[in-house]
Scaffold this motif. Sequence first.
Motif, short mmCIF file in Angstrom:
data_model
loop_
_atom_site.label_atom_id
_atom_site.label_comp_id
_atom_site.label_asym_id
_atom_site.label_seq_id
_atom_site.Cartn_x
_atom_site.Cartn_y
_atom_site.Cartn_z
N ILE A 3 0.83 -1.21 0.00
CA ILE A 3 0.00 0.00 0.00
C ILE A 3 0.86 1.25 0.00
O ILE A 3 0.34 2.34 -0.13
CB ILE A 3 -0.93 0.02 1.23
N ARG A 4 2.16 1.09 0.16
CA ARG A 4 3.00 2.29 0.19
C ARG A 4 3.30 2.75 -1.22
O ARG A 4 3.26 1.97 -2.16
CB ARG A 4 4.28 1.99 0.96
N PHE A 27 -1.16 1.38 -6.38
CA PHE A 27 -0.85 1.47 -4.95
C PHE A 27 -1.95 2.20 -4.20
O PHE A 27 -2.31 1.82 -3.08
CB PHE A 27 0.49 2.18 -4.73
N TYR A 28 -2.50 3.26 -4.84
CA TYR A 28 -3.49 4.08 -4.13
C TYR A 28 -4.78 3.32 -3.94
O TYR A 28 -5.40 3.36 -2.88
CB TYR A 28 -3.71 5.37 -4.92
N MET A 29 -5.17 2.57 -4.98
CA MET A 29 -6.37 1.77 -4.86
C MET A 29 -6.20 0.74 -3.75
O MET A 29 -7.08 0.54 -2.92
CB MET A 29 -6.65 1.05 -6.19
N TYR A 86 -4.19 0.93 -1.19
CA TYR A 86 -4.14 1.60 0.11
C TYR A 86 -5.54 1.92 0.60
O TYR A 86 -5.91 1.66 1.74
CB TYR A 86 -3.29 2.87 -0.04
N LEU A 87 -6.38 2.50 -0.30
CA LEU A 87 -7.70 2.92 0.12
C LEU A 87 -8.62 1.74 0.39
O LEU A 87 -9.55 1.84 1.18
CB LEU A 87 -8.33 3.84 -0.93
N ALA A 114 -7.63 -1.30 1.43
CA ALA A 114 -6.89 -2.37 2.13
C ALA A 114 -7.77 -3.14 3.10
O ALA A 114 -7.59 -4.33 3.30
CB ALA A 114 -5.69 -1.77 2.87
N ASP A 115 -8.72 -2.45 3.74
CA ASP A 115 -9.53 -3.13 4.75
C ASP A 115 -10.91 -3.52 4.25
O ASP A 115 -11.72 -4.00 5.02
CB ASP A 115 -9.70 -2.23 5.98
N PHE A 124 -0.74 12.46 -1.98
CA PHE A 124 -1.17 11.15 -2.46
C PHE A 124 -1.82 11.23 -3.83
O PHE A 124 -1.55 10.42 -4.72
CB PHE A 124 -2.14 10.51 -1.47
N LEU A 125 -2.72 12.22 -4.00
CA LEU A 125 -3.42 12.30 -5.27
C LEU A 125 -2.45 12.58 -6.42
O LEU A 125 -2.54 11.98 -7.49
CB LEU A 125 -4.48 13.40 -5.18
N TYR A 165 2.19 4.19 7.53
CA TYR A 165 0.98 4.58 6.81
C TYR A 165 -0.19 4.36 7.75
O TYR A 165 -0.25 3.38 8.47
CB TYR A 165 0.80 3.66 5.58
N PRO A 176 -6.77 5.10 5.76
CA PRO A 176 -7.30 6.23 5.00
C PRO A 176 -8.54 6.80 5.66
O PRO A 176 -9.27 6.10 6.34
CB PRO A 176 -7.62 5.66 3.63
N CYS A 231 -10.81 2.55 -10.63
CA CYS A 231 -9.56 1.79 -10.71
C CYS A 231 -9.88 0.38 -11.13
O CYS A 231 -9.71 -0.53 -10.43
CB CYS A 231 -8.82 1.84 -9.37
#
Lengths: 411, 213
Positions: free
Chosen positions: A255-256, A263-265, A267-268, A270-271, A374-375, B122, B125, B213
């Motif tokens: 996610i980094r 990566f951003y997808m 990260y957002l 992840a859970d 990030f964006l 990190y 979010p 995405c």
Amino acid sequence: MERLITRLTAKYVIFTAAFAIRLALVAYGDYQDRTMVVKYTDIDYHVFTDAARFITEGESPYNRSTYRYTPLLAWMLTPNIHLSMMFGKILFIVCDVMSGLLIYRILRLRGLNSETARRVCALWLLNPLPMGVSSRGNAESILAALVLGTLLCMEARHLIWAAVLYGLSVHMKIYPITYALPIALALRTTRSEDIKRWRWRSFIGFTGSFLNRELFLFASVAGGVFCMLTALFFYMYGWEFLHETYLYHLTRRDIRHNFSPYFYMLYLTADSRWSQWLGLAAFLPQLILLLVASWAFHSDLPFCCFLHTAVFVSFNKVCTSQYFLWYLCLLPLIIPHLSLSVKQGVGLLILWFTGQGIWLGPAYFLEFEGYNTFLLIWLAGLLFLIINSFILIQIVTHYKPTRTPQRLKFE
Amino acid sequence: MTGNDENHCGLLKRLLESSRVSVEINKKGFHREAVTTVELSPDVLSGVRVLLVHRWPRGVYLDPYQLASLSDESDWRILLDSAIDLELPAHKTSGFVTYVYPTVDGPTPRLLKVTIPVHGRYHEPSYDGKTFTSVDIEAPELLLRTEKCTQLSIFEPHAVVDTPCTADNSSTCSWVKLQHQQVPLGASSPSSPVTFLGTSSPSSAHEHTRASC
């Protein structure tokens, strides 16, 4: 200028010079490590050395956290502990120069004259990127040598050696597995008829063409080497070996921030419940492009492998600059067949570097200055993907397949 | 001997009353430095050992391998209370404790400075438009000990704790803990708690981004 280039690329001069420069960089790196705060050696090299140390103490290399490679690498680097810390780096630069030699041999087999072949080799041998990577202690050059060795043996039709090297390379890193499809397509019995309309007979004929002696030989030798190594290390180190060497890379969700826009997808999400499915779905564009590339270009194996790796790296969920070497080592093989002018080629190169530069800006501000960029990083990653796709399209449209006079002799 | 003991205990008591510890976070972004300063006053006691106990929040991590190589070049040693996963996001980890033993090779000076590199994790979010989050780092606990004073119960209200004697964790000793954080006078530097700006991302603006995405 012309005479200078000819002198510089004289046969033994270029290989010796390439080795000498790399050796000097290793020596300088040692000096910088000892005297300055910012170290020259990459953190990966310390990971390898720590893992090798565990092996010399009779333990598992996976005791070293973040060691996610084959135990073979740690075993090869045990002289780091017994002899000198520099052994690994020397090994890597030797493999690096050997890759250059393999590029030269492949180019000669594909019909280039000695002079041109050496000039193209200089693109790898005198290139600061592989020089820096190997002298810093990254093991990418070993894999480059293995992949190039496989391609050389395929060009020279030494199938057993090609299969051995291929099995070894897949054991070391997963990505060469994608070459299996074009290799299979290249080794099957080719027929001169065109498949104009799909009928059962032509479909059966198509699948039947895969069942020939050469493909069977290749598959069994490569598969045998791979399975033997896997079984050996599984016996020695158990599930941890399988997980760290293979499963981690397949299920990895970093996610980094890195070059990949995924990566951003990741990260957002992840859970979220869907994160597993999203991870798998991200494989689809890669898979489709790889299948198409294999079918279209399998007759020219080096070009097909280059496309495969470039597509794989660009569309991957994680993309770091280390991965670029995986396809850069194959680029010299296809450059002689590109109908791009020098100006166009340099233009594409500048575009590629600009894409990276645009990403590095916001990434620096995020990591070292603490701004929320990030964006911007995500947009830069998308832009880089678009640039990579554009460059690949340019390469494909300007590619002239080789006439392969050597191959005609075998037929 | 008893007289000397009393003398040392008295000096230790004075140290506990007027010594100060503070922490400052330098640099910006995800990679910072925690600079801990200890001022022993009124005077340094010979044979006194200092121990700094940092309680780190989940939002940061220390790199054990970086610490190991730093230890080679500096005179302090550090002991971690648990294994650290370098890659997990903050909400999947918990805080941890470190024990820093300054100047292991020599006598304890009056003014001590220990610099520890700290890295931000990190974070989860955000879904409410927040673009930053804070990670609070407290000043460490200052623990003192000397071989020459063993009746540590006389130092009430300063607590007596049992913690490893040295960074190799081979034995446990009794230490006296400084009871309250001293706030330095003057407006020069912040003490505790220190805010460390981590980052998380605004998600409301990116709902459609996620979908595409």
